[in-house]
Design an enzyme around this catalytic site. Structure first.
Site, PDB file in Angstrom:
ATOM      1  N   SER A   1      -9.804  48.876 -37.758  1.00  0.00           N
ATOM      2  CA  SER A   1      -9.374  48.114 -38.938  1.00  0.00           C
ATOM      3  C   SER A   1     -10.567  47.754 -39.809  1.00  0.00           C
ATOM      4  O   SER A   1     -10.457  47.709 -41.045  1.00  0.00           O
ATOM      5  CB  SER A   1      -8.630  46.854 -38.508  1.00  0.00           C
ATOM      6  OG  SER A   1      -9.456  46.034 -37.695  1.00  0.00           O
TER       7      SER A   1
ATOM      8  N   GLY B   1       0.316  40.206 -44.791  1.00  0.00           N
ATOM      9  CA  GLY B   1      -0.306  41.471 -44.445  1.00  0.00           C
ATOM     10  C   GLY B   1       0.580  42.242 -43.490  1.00  0.00           C
ATOM     11  O   GLY B   1       1.729  41.865 -43.214  1.00  0.00           O
TER      12      GLY B   1
ATOM     13  N   GLY C   1       1.012  34.538 -44.565  1.00  0.00           N
ATOM     14  CA  GLY C   1       0.202  35.749 -44.628  1.00  0.00           C
ATOM     15  C   GLY C   1       1.093  36.964 -44.581  1.00  0.00           C
ATOM     16  O   GLY C   1       1.755  37.225 -43.573  1.00  0.00           O
TER      17      GLY C   1
ATOM     18  N   LYS D   1     -10.680  41.298 -25.413  1.00  0.00           N
ATOM     19  CA  LYS D   1     -10.505  41.833 -26.767  1.00  0.00           C
ATOM     20  C   LYS D   1     -11.758  41.605 -27.610  1.00  0.00           C
ATOM     21  O   LYS D   1     -12.111  42.450 -28.444  1.00  0.00           O
ATOM     22  CB  LYS D   1      -9.293  41.199 -27.446  1.00  0.00           C
ATOM     23  CG  LYS D   1      -9.017  41.894 -28.777  1.00  0.00           C
ATOM     24  CD  LYS D   1      -7.779  41.421 -29.465  1.00  0.00           C
ATOM     25  CE  LYS D   1      -7.594  42.224 -30.757  1.00  0.00           C
ATOM     26  NZ  LYS D   1      -6.482  41.712 -31.579  1.00  0.00           N
TER      27      LYS D   1
END
Length: 353
Positions: free
Chosen positions: A296, A23, A21, A227
């Site tokens: 985000s 990103g 990944g 979280k």
């Protein structure tokens, strides 16, 4: 749940690492690991793969500017890995909804001694692995609907994580991160005496030596719930309102929704045995103190990207239903968020036509 010895090589030497990944978060961690001397392959595609092949990976963070010696690879390269060439460590750095497809591309990257570290938002697919009790081994359908992840990623080789890394891709292969790189890590099956396993301690040392603040926790799910509640109270509401964190956690109109969703989620956390450290008043104060930060999910919404609602919202509602706990405020907020996302998607399609 037994744990396998790790690392298979010299614990103080360089390891073969795959970051799956490319990103912003994946690139950030790949750059730091490569700069620390590990042999890092970075799974990428499209424009990012081309940029990495042409110019390498560049990271700007609190410690300076890094040009990292990573090796960009594609899915075909992983599929062609010969037996015995599995990695020592695989980091899965993708959006939660992309993880099943990503896992299917790993080919022979994961061997019997590979340690796998998923770095995802929301309720993780591994949540019920190693918990004991009547939900032991259960699949979280919202994030692993076909059971692909549990089938492809051996639970005994997983280390759980809660990610507190913020980063932004400024261009393909170029990333900026202006906060410390913090990861909370833990075994899926907690030690009853609160001890950290040798492999967890070894992984924390490896990451710390690369400038990544890795903290091993004996009860990772407690921190995970903190979280989860932060994500649930901020991300969907930011899409519905366009508000920053400062407004979400301080505006009297928005606070009514925030409090309702927060208390619903805290009850679910308690039902699942989490030891929450949240003081609700302090939680709101800290959220407001984050300032004019756009979540985000709001950024994904504005760019027309898929939203992580399944992991951040649907999965939590799924966990609530296991104890027959109603979540009316949460479900209303999720429905409103989807309405906005569908409307945005329609507008983008009409614009492209």
């Amino acid at each position: 749940m037994s744990t396998r010895p790790w690392p298979p090589q010299d614990p103080d030497g360089p390891q073969r690492v795959l970051v799956a990944g490319a990103g912003a978060i994946g690139c950030t961690l790949a750059a730091r690991l490569a700069a620390a001397g590990h042999a890092v392959d970075l799974l990428a595609r499209g424009a990012t793969l081309q940029a990495l092949q042409a110019h390498g990976l560049q990271l700007e963070d609190l410690d300076g500017h890094w040009i990292a010696p990573v090796r960009p690879v594609d899915a075909a390269t992983l599929a062609a890995l010969p037996p015995g060439q599995a990695y020592d460590l695989v980091l899965l750095a993708s959006k939660s909804q992309d993880l099943p497809a990503l896992a299917a591309q790993l080919g022979g990257a994961i061997g019997p001694h590979t340690l796998v570290l998923p770095l995802v938002n929301g309720v993780p697919f591994w949540y019920f692995q190693g918990t004991g009790g009547r939900f032991e081994g259960r699949r979280v359908q919202a994030v692993d609907p076909e059971g692909t992840l549990l089938a492809r990623l051996p639970a005994a080789q997983l280390i759980g994580s809660v990610v507190f890394v913020t980063a932004e891709a400024t261009a393909p292969g170029r990333v900026r991160s202006t906060t410390p790189h913090l990861l909370m890590l833990g075994e899926l099956q907690p030690d009853p005496e609160g001890r950290l396993s040798p492999r967890l301690q070894a992984l924390c040392r490896l990451l710390q030596d690369a400038g990544i603040q890795a903290r091993g926790l004996p009860r990772l799910r407690d921190k995970l719930w903190t979280k989860l509640i932060a994500n649930l109270t901020s991300n969907p509401l930011s899409v519905v309102t366009g508000a920053t964190l400062a407004d979400i956690y301080a505006d009297p109109v928005l606070l009514e929704t925030v409090r309702s969703v927060m208390f619903e989620a805290m009850l679910v956390a308690a039902a699942h045995g989490a030891r929450l450290e949240i003081d609700p008043i302090e939680f709101l104060r800290l959220g407001a103190g984050m300032g004019a930060v756009r979540t985000s999910m709001l950024q994904d919404f504005e760019r027309g990207r898929p939203l992580e609602l399944a992991a951040i919202g649907d999965a939590l509602v799924e966990l609530a239903r296991l104890y027959e706990l109603p979540m009316p405020a949460t479900q209303t907020l999720l429905a409103q968020t989807r309405w906005h996302a569908q409307r945005r998607e329609g507008a983008l399609r009409r614009r492209a036509a």
